[in-house]
Scaffold this motif. Structure first.
Motif, short mmCIF file in Angstrom:
data_model
loop_
_atom_site.label_atom_id
_atom_site.label_comp_id
_atom_site.label_asym_id
_atom_site.label_seq_id
_atom_site.Cartn_x
_atom_site.Cartn_y
_atom_site.Cartn_z
N SER A 1 19.12 -67.07 12.64
CA SER A 1 18.37 -67.23 13.69
C SER A 1 19.07 -67.70 14.77
O SER A 1 20.40 -68.10 14.57
CB SER A 1 17.31 -68.33 13.67
OG SER A 1 16.94 -69.24 14.92
N MET A 2 18.44 -66.57 16.08
CA MET A 2 19.17 -67.11 17.42
C MET A 2 18.90 -68.40 18.06
O MET A 2 19.47 -69.39 18.84
CB MET A 2 19.55 -66.23 18.71
CG MET A 2 19.64 -65.03 18.06
SD MET A 2 19.70 -63.64 19.70
CE MET A 2 20.40 -62.31 18.35
N CYS B 1 23.58 -59.87 15.40
CA CYS B 1 22.27 -59.71 14.57
C CYS B 1 21.45 -60.46 13.97
O CYS B 1 22.30 -61.64 13.42
CB CYS B 1 22.76 -59.03 13.55
SG CYS B 1 23.96 -57.00 13.73
N SER B 2 20.08 -60.66 14.39
CA SER B 2 19.28 -62.11 13.98
C SER B 2 18.99 -61.23 12.94
O SER B 2 17.22 -61.01 12.93
CB SER B 2 18.84 -62.97 14.67
OG SER B 2 17.61 -62.42 15.28
N LYS C 1 16.45 -63.57 10.83
CA LYS C 1 15.12 -63.83 11.01
C LYS C 1 14.66 -63.80 8.78
O LYS C 1 13.68 -64.17 8.55
CB LYS C 1 14.00 -63.38 11.32
CG LYS C 1 13.81 -63.29 13.43
CD LYS C 1 13.53 -62.00 13.98
CE LYS C 1 14.00 -61.80 14.68
NZ LYS C 1 14.97 -61.24 15.04
#
Lengths: 338, 338
Positions: B67-68, B94-95, B97
């Motif tokens: 997550s960012m 790259c996230s 989730k």
DNA sequence: TTGTATGCGTTATCAG
DNA sequence: CTGATAACGCATACAA
């Protein structure tokens, strides 16, 4: 790793045919099947770098932000990323820490990598004034996500922050607040715009004397500002004439105000109303939940991608400006002063 | 944009010579000067994509996070980025989730781009078990930043979270706390490790009966968990036998616990001790400042880059494990219960 | 429909 | 020390 040649050999066709299959062009059915089988067998994946060299597109975009630990930037970035991966593209993330030389460095690096587009959130004024942005935008589609919409010749999505601030002041005034402190960081357009609105409003209402000491200058919008804000607020809250409301230019600082209040035994919202700005996730989950101005971060991110798509269209490269309207969100950190 | 050919023509030399100047090889002085003049004049910058195609290196690495908007990931990432730009490289972010299919997709995309290395923070167990990581690591240097050091054949940097949790329990116990609640998210190694330590400790001390209701299961470690944590805690705090201390598996949840306490009129730390985990910036700046376990996020990021450098060395590709020791940091959210 | 040949921008090899 | 040329992996115009 395998190349298109390996697949061609395995499938008994030419590299051109493999390429055609890869790009969904017409080929004979059995060729198609042979190639697909070979691809699966060797677990082949086309080299994106080589594809990029051909020239069409590198399927990569660059996103420039100021800080990675500020959720304001990351919420916009996360929205952008969602759109990017939908297109099978990838995102270079660059955080400049507010250093315009680093920003420039990054920009040229992205250019050298032939990214398809660049989104700059909070671009520096230096690289605008010295023509760096102009120079880059000439060669690569570029979009600003900005607090200021006064630049010309660029794709800009911004929020009408003067309007948002006006909504804050209208609300506070109508709730009976008269001594309204304004808390800002040291540098930045968005601070300037809000401060101007704050001053305009008070002058308009004839709120004399305008207490200059209600302006607290803290530095930046990173966590490092928090102790500074706490100290400044503690001083403010000890003064004879204590403000009944404090507006902070971002949620981070607003949280710090709440802390400062707690440290000084001042109850929020009963004894002090606190209003933040940005509507980052932390505003929603802080205690008490922050009243704040919704900057529509998701909408900012999505619009930025829309503008980028527009900018990549060679037919109509005319720069566009989009101005979003912010909303005031009332939560539990604010109350009436009547 | 200009190419090496344009420079060659402008400088009256061959492309080979231009390339030599670019790579600091020996050339005659006047050639050198001519080329440099041409580069400056045309504002030429080498095409990194073409350089990458030659094969040595793409000067890009991929960083995968969950997550960012969770500063745990972003603090590590920011440290990594600092190291990356020092090398003139760039970072794909790259996230996932938490979606292991998306994680896999990203991984293959990064592979297709021939990145020089991949750092995965909190890798999914699915892609470990199904061999995807093994497959990728065979072709591209890869490093895990993980809460679990039990995987073999991979470069891993992790923190001894059992030890960290032990430090928490020792501290709480020595301060007289006996009813210690444990708050965790639904899935994850790190939750499991901490919970095991918590159970082991209580059993060791003969703290009977082990109140199962002190285990609150909330979902995930994103902001969305906060309302769930608040509700769960509110219920907990209303019970007859209220815990004197609550440990939360991350600072985000710990902040939510503090909010829940405030909402229920329970004073922190006088009536309730709250301990968080990770030592993210928000723990430092929350109110009251959180006692927490320092996960040494900067050190994690730096070690990850060190391991990546090691992994890129073809001489000794033997995977390495680094286990860091966490510290307990006492701030104002905890107090004695004697 | 298919294969051959060429080019993308750069680096590396080799002969000069 | 330098320049012509072949590679890198892929896409495409052209010829078959």
């Amino acid at each position: 790793m395998f190349t298109i040649k390996d697949i061609a050999k395995e499938a008994g066709v030419s590299t051109a045919t493999v390429s055609r299959v890869l790009n969904n062009k017409k080929v004979r059915k059995d060729s198609q099947e042979n190639v697909e089988a070979a691809i699966k067998k060797l677990d082949y994946r086309p080299n994106v770098i080589a594809q990029g060299l051909i020239g069409k597109t590198s399927r990569a975009i660059g996103v420039m932000i100021t800080s990675m630990t500020n959720s304001y930037y990351m919420e916009i970035t996360e929205t952008i990323e969602k759109r990017v991966i939908e297109q099978g593209a990838m995102m270079f993330l660059c955080s400049t820490k507010g250093d315009h030389l680093l920003e420039k460095e990054y920009l040229y690096n992205l250019m050298a990598r032939r990214v398809d587009g660049i989104i700059i959130i909070d671009p520096s004024s230096e690289n605008h004034d010295n023509g760096v942005f102009k120079n880059v935008a000439q060669k690569i589609p570029m979009v600003f996500v900005h607090s200021y919409s006064g630049y010309h010749g660029f794709n800009i999505v911004s929020v009408d922050q003067y309007l948002g601030m006006r909504k804050v002041m209208d609300y506070l005034w109508s709730e009976g607040h008269r001594d309204i402190a304004f808390l800002r960081g040291a540098n930045g357009f968005s601070y300037d715009i809000k401060e101007k609105c704050w001053r305009d409003f008070l002058k308009e209402k004839g709120a004399v004397p305008l207490e200059e000491n209600l302006v607290v200058i803290a530095d930046g919008n990173s966590e490092a500002a928090i102790p500074l804000v706490r100290d400044a607020c503690s001083n403010l809250l000890k003064k004879d004439r204590r403000p009944s409301a404090i507006f902070a230019c971002n949620d981070l600082m607003a949280s710090a105000v709440i802390s400062a209040a707690g440290m000084n035994g001042v109850k929020v919202p009963d004894e002090l109303t606190v209003i933040g700005h940005d509507n980052t996730v932390q505003s929603q989950y802080s205690y008490p939940p922050l009243s704040t101005v919704d900057l529509k971060l998701k909408s900012l991110g999505n619009t930025a991608m829309d503008l980028l798509a527009h900018a990549m269209n060679p037919e109509d490269p005319e720069p566009r400006k989009v101005l979003l309207e912010p909303d005031l969100i009332i939560r539990a950190s604010s109350s009436s002063n009547k």
